[in-house]
Design a protein around this motif. Structure first.
Motif, PDB file in Angstrom:
ATOM      1  N   ASP A 193       2.868 -14.718   8.106  1.00 28.47           N
ATOM      2  CA  ASP A 193       2.923 -13.255   7.961  1.00 28.47           C
ATOM      3  C   ASP A 193       3.794 -12.858   6.768  1.00 28.47           C
ATOM      4  O   ASP A 193       4.741 -13.562   6.418  1.00 28.47           O
ATOM      5  CB  ASP A 193       3.533 -12.614   9.215  1.00 28.47           C
ATOM      6  CG  ASP A 193       2.595 -12.678  10.405  1.00 28.47           C
ATOM      7  OD1 ASP A 193       1.453 -13.122  10.237  1.00 28.47           O
ATOM      8  OD2 ASP A 193       3.028 -12.278  11.496  1.00 28.47           O
ATOM      9  N   ILE A 194       3.463 -11.711   6.226  1.00 31.08           N
ATOM     10  CA  ILE A 194       4.247 -11.139   5.133  1.00 31.08           C
ATOM     11  C   ILE A 194       4.828  -9.822   5.629  1.00 31.08           C
ATOM     12  O   ILE A 194       4.097  -8.992   6.161  1.00 31.08           O
ATOM     13  CB  ILE A 194       3.326 -10.864   3.924  1.00 31.08           C
ATOM     14  CG1 ILE A 194       3.015 -12.169   3.225  1.00 31.08           C
ATOM     15  CG2 ILE A 194       3.955  -9.877   2.974  1.00 31.08           C
ATOM     16  CD1 ILE A 194       2.158 -11.985   2.015  1.00 31.08           C
ATOM     17  N   ILE A 212      -3.183 -15.122   5.834  1.00 31.28           N
ATOM     18  CA  ILE A 212      -1.955 -14.389   5.531  1.00 31.28           C
ATOM     19  C   ILE A 212      -2.123 -13.010   6.164  1.00 31.28           C
ATOM     20  O   ILE A 212      -3.087 -12.300   5.859  1.00 31.28           O
ATOM     21  CB  ILE A 212      -1.728 -14.254   4.002  1.00 31.28           C
ATOM     22  CG1 ILE A 212      -1.715 -15.643   3.343  1.00 31.28           C
ATOM     23  CG2 ILE A 212      -0.426 -13.517   3.728  1.00 31.28           C
ATOM     24  CD1 ILE A 212      -1.587 -15.617   1.821  1.00 31.28           C
ATOM     25  N   GLY A 266      -0.400  -9.176   7.405  1.00 27.98           N
ATOM     26  CA  GLY A 266       0.668  -8.212   7.167  1.00 27.98           C
ATOM     27  C   GLY A 266       0.587  -7.129   8.217  1.00 27.98           C
ATOM     28  O   GLY A 266      -0.504  -6.770   8.668  1.00 27.98           O
ATOM     29  N   ILE A 270      -7.109 -12.715   4.535  1.00 31.05           N
ATOM     30  CA  ILE A 270      -5.957 -11.812   4.498  1.00 31.05           C
ATOM     31  C   ILE A 270      -6.221 -10.689   5.506  1.00 31.05           C
ATOM     32  O   ILE A 270      -7.299 -10.092   5.497  1.00 31.05           O
ATOM     33  CB  ILE A 270      -5.782 -11.228   3.079  1.00 31.05           C
ATOM     34  CG1 ILE A 270      -5.458 -12.349   2.098  1.00 31.05           C
ATOM     35  CG2 ILE A 270      -4.697 -10.155   3.062  1.00 31.05           C
ATOM     36  CD1 ILE A 270      -5.415 -11.908   0.654  1.00 31.05           C
ATOM     37  N   SER A 297      -0.751  -1.446   6.238  1.00 28.81           N
ATOM     38  CA  SER A 297      -1.331  -2.660   5.627  1.00 28.81           C
ATOM     39  C   SER A 297      -2.853  -2.704   5.710  1.00 28.81           C
ATOM     40  O   SER A 297      -3.496  -3.471   4.990  1.00 28.81           O
ATOM     41  CB  SER A 297      -0.756  -3.909   6.305  1.00 28.81           C
ATOM     42  OG  SER A 297      -1.083  -3.904   7.674  1.00 28.81           O
ATOM     43  N   ALA A 344      -2.396 -15.502  -2.240  1.00 21.94           N
ATOM     44  CA  ALA A 344      -3.643 -16.218  -1.970  1.00 21.94           C
ATOM     45  C   ALA A 344      -4.329 -16.628  -3.279  1.00 21.94           C
ATOM     46  O   ALA A 344      -4.844 -17.748  -3.403  1.00 21.94           O
ATOM     47  CB  ALA A 344      -4.570 -15.339  -1.130  1.00 21.94           C
ATOM     48  N   ALA A 402       1.721  -4.874   1.943  1.00 21.73           N
ATOM     49  CA  ALA A 402       1.344  -6.256   2.295  1.00 21.73           C
ATOM     50  C   ALA A 402       0.130  -6.744   1.499  1.00 21.73           C
ATOM     51  O   ALA A 402       0.059  -7.921   1.128  1.00 21.73           O
ATOM     52  CB  ALA A 402       1.067  -6.365   3.786  1.00 21.73           C
ATOM     53  N   TYR A 443       0.747  -8.109  -2.109  1.00 16.07           N
ATOM     54  CA  TYR A 443       1.519  -9.348  -1.953  1.00 16.07           C
ATOM     55  C   TYR A 443       0.605 -10.487  -1.495  1.00 16.07           C
ATOM     56  O   TYR A 443       0.593 -11.573  -2.070  1.00 16.07           O
ATOM     57  CB  TYR A 443       2.660  -9.145  -0.933  1.00 16.07           C
ATOM     58  CG  TYR A 443       3.956  -8.680  -1.560  1.00 16.07           C
ATOM     59  CD1 TYR A 443       4.100  -7.378  -2.046  1.00 16.07           C
ATOM     60  CD2 TYR A 443       5.042  -9.535  -1.677  1.00 16.07           C
ATOM     61  CE1 TYR A 443       5.280  -6.958  -2.627  1.00 16.07           C
ATOM     62  CE2 TYR A 443       6.228  -9.121  -2.265  1.00 16.07           C
ATOM     63  CZ  TYR A 443       6.352  -7.830  -2.732  1.00 16.07           C
ATOM     64  OH  TYR A 443       7.524  -7.422  -3.314  1.00 16.07           O
ATOM     65  N   ALA A 444      -0.148 -10.237  -0.429  1.00 12.96           N
ATOM     66  CA  ALA A 444      -0.998 -11.299   0.127  1.00 12.96           C
ATOM     67  C   ALA A 444      -2.073 -11.715  -0.865  1.00 12.96           C
ATOM     68  O   ALA A 444      -2.356 -12.912  -1.020  1.00 12.96           O
ATOM     69  CB  ALA A 444      -1.631 -10.813   1.430  1.00 12.96           C
TER      70      ALA A 444
END
Ligand code: ACO
Length: 312
Positions: free
Chosen positions: A108-109, A78, A80, A137, A272, A123, A115, A118-119
């Motif tokens: 991607d976020i 993931i 960002g 990440i 990020s 995860a 980011a 969120y990631a």
């Protein structure tokens, strides 16, 4: 099953741009930048052939190496960024290709500087659900390419860097205990890139005010989810945007200054990448040790914000 941060990797460019160097580029002063932001220097990538995916790959490789696993064991990536080199393929796909993660999903976020929470949250849920054992990440930014170098209110704030975290499954009672993710699309215009502007645009005062209020609230709220208080925290690792924002959040929460990780003075706001970079330094400095209770909190364009509370 729990998810814990097994390793951290970073990439920091060698080329340092100090506030004094900036005085020659824009109408600003070291005194203004230091007093309003706490930033003294940042790293800038001057070589146009270096891409966001290159620095993301360097950080990802270090995280995988430090975790002691093979790239083929990564089940997902993931990524960002707010300085993507392409609309697609996703940055995560570019990293997968370079690092050799042939068994991983990649996505991607878009949550700008937020980011990481969120990631980490996504995860963690995938690992807890048994859908993945190892998720990489990555946050990577070449901010120097998305700021307007004639806008002194923004160009002095940002730096270039990449950071990566390897989240792994564990049966031990540790890792990510709770997360909270938030967004308010109505406030999107206070910080954005694209549309009518090819450079990052920001209403600094509005961002400042919201960041302080929301980062403090989301940190407290996430701790409460797992019956902890701010006083239980051993280390607070906020997104590194501005020392004044970080100190105001710390004061609102009532955290002792020595429990707050600050390194924005040497890197600027790396969006990020800032939380992995702060975690990396905290580990290197011996400030982050197994068993500690840690909160990671970030705020970014969208607007988006969030927090992860972790038993390290
Ligand atoms: N050098 C010298 N003067 C400057 C500079 C500069 N680099 N930038 C702005 N000024 C001037 C302004 O023009 C203004 O002058 P004026 O009074 O003559 O009009 C004066 O300084 C004050 O400007 P303000 O914007 O009011 O300054 P403020 O104290 O609010 O600080 C800052 C500005 C540092 C941007 C602050 O608002 C801030 O930190 N905001 C949050 C920004 C941020 O962290 N964004 C990212 C977070 S989210 C993410 O990471 C994506």
């Amino acid at each position: 099953m729990n998810a814990f941060i097994k390793s951290v990797g970073v990439y920091v460019p060698k080329n340092i741009l100090t506030n004094v160097d900036l005085e020659k580029r824009v109408d600003t002063t070291d005194a203004w930048i230091s007093s309003r932001t706490g930033i003294r220097e940042r790293q800038i990538i001057e070589d146009a052939s270096i891409k966001t995916s290159d620095i993301a790959t360097a950080a990802a490789r270090e995280a995988i190496e430090r975790a002691g696993i093979d790239a083929s064991e990564v089940d997902g990536i993931i990524a960002g960024s707010m300085s993507y080199e392409r609309a697609f393929p996703a940055l995560a796909c570019l990293v997968a290709k370079e690092v050799g993660c042939t068994n991983a999903f990649a996505v991607d976020i878009t949550a700008a500087c937020a980011a990481m929470p969120y990631a980490i949250n996504i995860a963690t849920l995938m690992i807890r659900a048994g859908q993945a054992k190892n998720i990489l990440i990555v946050g990577a930014e070449i901010c120097s390419r998305i700021v307007d170098w004639s806008d002194r209110a923004t160009c002095v704030l940002f730096g270039d860097a990449a950071g990566a975290l390897l989240l792994s499954a564990t049966e031990e009672n540790r890792g990510v205990l709770a997360s909270t993710l938030k967004a308010d699309g109505r406030q999107g215009d206070i910080l954005y890139l694209g549309g009518d502007s090819k450079f990052l645009k920001m209403d600094g005062a509005a961002v400042f005010k919201l960041a302080v209020t929301e980062l403090a609230a989301v940190t407290k709220q996430t701790l409460e989810k797992v019956d902890y208080k701010v006083s239980d925290l051993d280390l607070f690792v906020p997104h590194q945007a501005n020392v004044r924002i970080i100190e105001s959040v710390g004061a609102r929460l009532g955290i002792a200054p020595e429990k707050v990780m600050i390194n924005v003075d040497r890197y600027g706001n790396t969006s990020s990448a800032s939380i992995p970079l702060a975690l990396y330094e905290a580990l290197e400095e011996g400030r982050l040790k197994p068993g500690m209770l840690v909160a990671l909190s970030a705020f970014g364009g969208g607007i988006t914000w969030g927090c992860n509370v972790i038993r390290w």
